[in-house]
Enzyme design. Structure first.
Site, PDB file in Angstrom:
ATOM      1  N   HIS A  12       0.827  -1.209   0.000  1.00 39.88           N
ATOM      2  CA  HIS A  12       0.000   0.000   0.000  1.00 39.88           C
ATOM      3  C   HIS A  12       0.862   1.261   0.000  1.00 39.88           C
ATOM      4  O   HIS A  12       2.031   1.253   0.389  1.00 39.88           O
ATOM      5  CB  HIS A  12      -0.929   0.012   1.213  1.00 39.88           C
ATOM      6  N   GLU A  94      -1.989  -6.955   7.595  1.00 42.30           N
ATOM      7  CA  GLU A  94      -0.712  -6.844   8.295  1.00 42.30           C
ATOM      8  C   GLU A  94      -0.778  -7.621   9.610  1.00 42.30           C
ATOM      9  O   GLU A  94      -1.849  -7.970  10.102  1.00 42.30           O
ATOM     10  CB  GLU A  94      -0.414  -5.355   8.559  1.00 42.30           C
TER      11      GLU A  94
END
Length: 216
Positions: A12, A94
């Site tokens: 990202h 994550e």
């Protein structure tokens, strides 16, 4: 014999917490202006008809993303350019850093000095979870995300698949493919807005490139 699958693993773009040096984990943080520019640059490269500047051959046909806000915001311009609806998978999130999430690095050093050394020092224990409710170990994070990547690769033989995920997920995937110990500091970068390219064939991954970063 199934055709190989190409995975384009996109980290990202920069977030507000990246810029503030805060531990993010699974807490949402929006992309900064730079992060949005990085996402647009990735989308432009994925849409480009210029094989010489990339290490994959075919245009992407599928788009996956972690379900956290920052990965969905990064996937949005890719979705628009390639006309692909993102498929969200929470296994691509994550690592959950438990009570460390939201702390700056100086705050973490002061509050959890032993944790700081354990997670990012030279003598780390990848099996030990981060403190607090929901805290994961790096091994747990890798197992769940690796299983997702294997399923995705097996589901799309012969295709080029974009997967928008996180630095930890991509870093430990690369380590596993290269047989780099999880308690060692990596010699490669997974910067915001970068792409790692992997090929899946005969139930095994092979890395084609690491850290490809499109020009802004």
């Amino acid at each position: 014999m199934p055709e190989p699958t190409t995975l384009l693993l996109v980290r990202h773009g920069q977030t507000e917490w990246n810029a503030a040096n805060r531990v993010q984990g699974q807490t949402n943080s929006d992309l900064t202006e730079l992060g949005r520019a990085q996402a647009e640059a990735v989308a432009k490269l994925l849409d480009a008809d210029a094989p010489a500047v990339r290490s994959w051959e075919a245009r992407p046909t599928v788009l996956y993303a972690s379900d956290l806000d920052r990965t969905q915001q990064t996937a949005a311009p890719i979705s628009a350019r390639l006309d692909l609806e993102p498929i969200l998978d929470p296994r691509l999130r994550e690592m959950h850093f438990g009570d460390l999430e939201g702390l700056t690095w100086p705050e973490l050093e002061a509050k959890f000095p032993e944790v700081s050394m354990r997670l990012w020092g030279s003598a780390t224990d990848p099996e030990r979870p981060a403190p607090g409710e929901g805290g994961e170990s790096r091994v747990d994070m890798h197992r769940r995300s690796r299983s997702a990547l294997e399923e995705i690769a097996e589901r799309h033989p012969g295709e080029t698949v974009v997967v928008v995920s996180h630095g930890g997920v991509i870093s430990f995937f690369i380590r596993s493919v290269l047989n780099v110990p999880f308690d060692a500091r990596p010699s490669f970068s997974t910067a915001n807005g970068s792409i790692a390219v992997a090929r899946y064939k005969d139930e095994a991954f092979r890395l084609l490139s690491i850290g490809l970063t499109p020009a802004l």
